[in-house]
Design a protein around this motif. Structure first.
Motif, mmCIF file in Angstrom:
data_model
loop_
_atom_site.group_PDB
_atom_site.id
_atom_site.type_symbol
_atom_site.label_atom_id
_atom_site.label_comp_id
_atom_site.label_asym_id
_atom_site.label_seq_id
_atom_site.Cartn_x
_atom_site.Cartn_y
_atom_site.Cartn_z
ATOM 1 N N SER A 78 44.653 45.912 41.723
ATOM 2 C CA SER A 78 43.466 46.646 41.286
ATOM 3 C C SER A 78 43.711 48.146 41.399
ATOM 4 N N PHE A 79 43.293 48.895 40.352
ATOM 5 C CA PHE A 79 43.425 50.351 40.330
ATOM 6 C C PHE A 79 42.050 50.971 40.091
ATOM 7 N N SER A 80 41.718 51.995 40.868
ATOM 8 C CA SER A 80 40.456 52.706 40.679
ATOM 9 C C SER A 80 40.458 53.443 39.340
ATOM 10 N N ALA A 81 39.394 53.296 38.556
ATOM 11 C CA ALA A 81 39.321 53.948 37.244
ATOM 12 C C ALA A 81 39.309 55.465 37.372
ATOM 13 N N GLU A 82 38.660 55.992 38.428
ATOM 14 C CA GLU A 82 38.592 57.438 38.580
ATOM 15 C C GLU A 82 39.957 58.064 38.821
ATOM 16 N N SER A 83 40.850 57.332 39.488
ATOM 17 C CA SER A 83 42.179 57.861 39.749
ATOM 18 C C SER A 83 43.120 57.655 38.567
ATOM 19 N N MET A 84 42.757 56.749 37.666
ATOM 20 C CA MET A 84 43.624 56.437 36.526
ATOM 21 C C MET A 84 43.336 57.313 35.311
ATOM 22 N N TYR A 85 42.053 57.663 35.111
ATOM 23 C CA TYR A 85 41.649 58.312 33.863
ATOM 24 C C TYR A 85 40.780 59.536 34.143
ATOM 25 N N GLY A 86 40.702 60.432 33.152
ATOM 26 C CA GLY A 86 39.750 61.524 33.206
ATOM 27 C C GLY A 86 38.356 61.026 32.872
ATOM 28 N N PHE A 87 37.353 61.886 33.076
ATOM 29 C CA PHE A 87 35.962 61.539 32.813
ATOM 30 C C PHE A 87 35.771 61.143 31.349
ATOM 31 N N VAL B 4 46.842 50.889 29.544
ATOM 32 C CA VAL B 4 47.706 50.369 30.607
ATOM 33 C C VAL B 4 48.775 49.449 30.028
ATOM 34 N N LYS B 5 48.403 48.595 29.088
ATOM 35 C CA LYS B 5 49.383 47.721 28.443
ATOM 36 C C LYS B 5 50.486 48.544 27.787
ATOM 37 N N SER B 6 50.102 49.580 27.050
ATOM 38 C CA SER B 6 51.092 50.425 26.370
ATOM 39 C C SER B 6 52.045 51.066 27.376
ATOM 40 N N TYR B 7 51.506 51.484 28.534
ATOM 41 C CA TYR B 7 52.364 52.111 29.533
ATOM 42 C C TYR B 7 53.322 51.100 30.149
ATOM 43 N N LEU B 8 52.872 49.872 30.407
ATOM 44 C CA LEU B 8 53.751 48.846 30.972
ATOM 45 C C LEU B 8 54.887 48.524 30.009
ATOM 46 N N VAL B 9 54.585 48.551 28.717
ATOM 47 C CA VAL B 9 55.621 48.256 27.720
ATOM 48 C C VAL B 9 56.604 49.421 27.609
ATOM 49 N N SER B 10 56.067 50.659 27.540
ATOM 50 C CA SER B 10 56.934 51.819 27.314
ATOM 51 C C SER B 10 57.706 52.220 28.567
ATOM 52 N N ALA B 11 57.039 52.241 29.722
ATOM 53 C CA ALA B 11 57.684 52.706 30.951
ATOM 54 C C ALA B 11 58.386 51.584 31.698
ATOM 55 N N GLY B 12 57.851 50.367 31.618
ATOM 56 C CA GLY B 12 58.421 49.257 32.369
ATOM 57 C C GLY B 12 59.237 48.302 31.548
ATOM 58 N N GLN B 13 59.341 48.563 30.234
ATOM 59 C CA GLN B 13 60.116 47.698 29.347
ATOM 60 C C GLN B 13 59.669 46.240 29.442
ATOM 61 N N PRO C 183 48.407 61.617 35.297
ATOM 62 C CA PRO C 183 49.668 61.525 36.053
ATOM 63 C C PRO C 183 49.545 60.694 37.323
ATOM 64 N N GLU C 184 48.403 60.818 38.035
ATOM 65 C CA GLU C 184 48.214 60.027 39.246
ATOM 66 C C GLU C 184 48.196 58.530 38.931
ATOM 67 N N GLY C 185 47.567 58.190 37.800
ATOM 68 C CA GLY C 185 47.533 56.791 37.393
ATOM 69 C C GLY C 185 48.907 56.275 37.007
ATOM 70 N N LYS C 186 49.707 57.107 36.327
ATOM 71 C CA LYS C 186 51.059 56.698 35.954
ATOM 72 C C LYS C 186 51.909 56.475 37.201
ATOM 73 N N ALA C 187 51.724 57.322 38.209
ATOM 74 C CA ALA C 187 52.481 57.151 39.451
ATOM 75 C C ALA C 187 52.135 55.818 40.118
ATOM 76 N N ALA C 188 50.850 55.439 40.101
ATOM 77 C CA ALA C 188 50.444 54.163 40.695
ATOM 78 C C ALA C 188 51.031 52.997 39.908
ATOM 79 N N LEU C 189 51.056 53.102 38.589
ATOM 80 C CA LEU C 189 51.650 52.042 37.771
ATOM 81 C C LEU C 189 53.157 51.967 37.977
ATOM 82 N N ASP C 190 53.805 53.124 38.177
ATOM 83 C CA ASP C 190 55.247 53.119 38.455
ATOM 84 C C ASP C 190 55.537 52.362 39.757
ATOM 85 N N THR C 191 54.691 52.549 40.770
ATOM 86 C CA THR C 191 54.846 51.811 42.026
ATOM 87 C C THR C 191 54.740 50.310 41.785
#
Length: 388
Positions: free
Chosen positions: A266-275, A329-338, A282-290
């Motif tokens: 689970s990821f907090s929406a406030e930390s993942m996206y702007g208003f 999030v799906k697009s980031y998992l595909v592009s960054a995580g292959q 960037p903070e959200g991308k770092a959490a997804l990278d982890t």
């Protein structure tokens, strides 16, 4: 008053809105503003010219200038996000014409309307920031004319004026840059008098700024939180057992199966996206990278990305926002995580699966306290099924 039926309808609408206001109240505040734009009047210039020259003379219009710059200043009370009452002053500019008269002469005329208005403004939110609006109201205008002639032209009354109440209507859009600054684009029609007894339409197309004040509530959905990474405990795999036939009591254990990997994060929406945004910060991308590093070396069968919102706002808007965030999030998992996109499903759940329980967060008004209480509901969850 030239149009009593229209004014009666406005009065009835005002009464109905006032009676309904307590039930609708959500975000109330006062505001003031200024709009400037182009105005245009549809004057009967020929009729005006014939009315002001002396008997036995005729006029031929040689030029008109029906456009000018108009402005309005206003103040209002926002009852809730759907309804406001507004009081203002407007000046539509100066409209001119010129004519030749027979016998030899010329005539010039100017018509200048200005006045005060009271409007009921209805708003329909499209997003958290953008709304379309419509208005209907009463305006009390003073119209002053000025006529001058040369040669044989005789003007009986060179400076007539008239005061008259009539209706006005308008449509437009409003965008909130912040809780204290909004912008409006509007098209409005004023029904005014030409000071000689004729009703005419004057339109104004304007851009303006609205400045709310006295707002006690904090901006909605701006709670900031650190990325939350909460994997579920892996379910221990079953151990296969094979028993040999009797009489030899020999028990053989099969090799351990690949470790099953049901994981939900689970990821907090406030930390993942702007208003009010679906672009990952960037903070959200770092959490997804982890998360992606934790999943390295795993074999994925199914990955489900779910976007969730709280119950504030319309269901249609929440569904759209939650789906856009899950897709991001799906697009980031595909592009960054292959990761294989055919194994990833992105779903928007809107407010249908809250984490908070009924009664935990009471109320419907978008107060800072309620927004903070509902923070756990605004999230993105990733569920992975596979083996490690």
């Amino acid at each position: 008053m030239k149009n009593p039926h229209a004014l009666r309808l406005v009065a009835l609408a005002s009464l109905g809105a006032l009676l309904a206001a307590p039930a609708l109240a959500q975000d109330s505040y006062n505001y003031f503003g200024l709009s400037v734009g182009k105005s245009r009047a549809r004057l009967d210039n020929q009729g005006i010219a014939n009315s002001v020259i002396g008997a036995g003379q005729t006029a031929t219009i040689t030029g008109t200038n029906p456009k000018d710059t108009g402005y309005k200043v206003f103040g209002g009370y926002q009852v809730n996000r759907y309804l406001a009452f507004e009081l203002g002053f407007f000046k539509l500019g100066e409209f001119e014409f010129a004519a030749n008269t027979t016998p030899n002469g010329t005539l010039k005329g100017q018509v200048r309307p200005q006045g005060a208005n009271f409007d009921i403004v209805g708003l329909l939110p499209v997003t958290e920031n953008l709304s379309v609006l419509g208005r209907v109201g009463v305006q009390y205008a003073r119209v002053r004319d000025n006529f001058s002639g040369t040669g044989t032209t005789v003007v009986a009354n060179p400076t007539p004026s008239n005061r008259n109440a009539n209706y006005k209507v308008g449509v437009g859009a409003q965008y909130a840059f912040s809780p204290s600054v909004q912008m409006r684009l509007e098209a409005e029609r004023y029904r005014v008098d030409d000071a000689l007894g004729r009703d005419v339409n004057a339109n104004m197309y304007s851009v303006g700024f609205v400045f709310p004040f006295g707002r006690s509530e904090a901006p909605v959905r701006r709670v900031t939180a650190e990325p939350v990474y909460v994997p579920m405990a892996a379910v221990p795999p079953p151990v296969a057992v094979a028993v040999a036939p009797m009489p030899a009591p020999v028990v053989a254990f099969a090799p351990p199966a690949a470790k099953a990997m049901p994981v939900r994060v689970s990821f907090s929406a406030e930390s993942m996206y702007g208003f009010d945004r679906a672009e990952i910060r960037p903070e959200g991308k770092a959490a997804l990278d982890t998360f992606l590093r934790e999943m390295q070396g795993s074999s994925f069968q199914v990955v489900v990305v779910e976007g969730h919102t709280d119950r504030l706002g319309s269901t249609a808007y929440n569904q759209k926002l939650s789906q856009e965030r899950a897709d991001a999030v799906k697009s980031y998992l595909v592009s960054a995580g292959q990761m294989d996109p055919s194994k990833i499903t992105a779903v928007g759940k809107s407010e249908s699966m809250p984490v908070t329980k009924a009664g935990d967060c009471k109320g419907m008004a978008q107060t800072a306290k309620l927004v903070a209480c509902l923070q756990p509901d605004r999230r993105v969850e990733i569920e992975v099924s596979g083996t490690r």
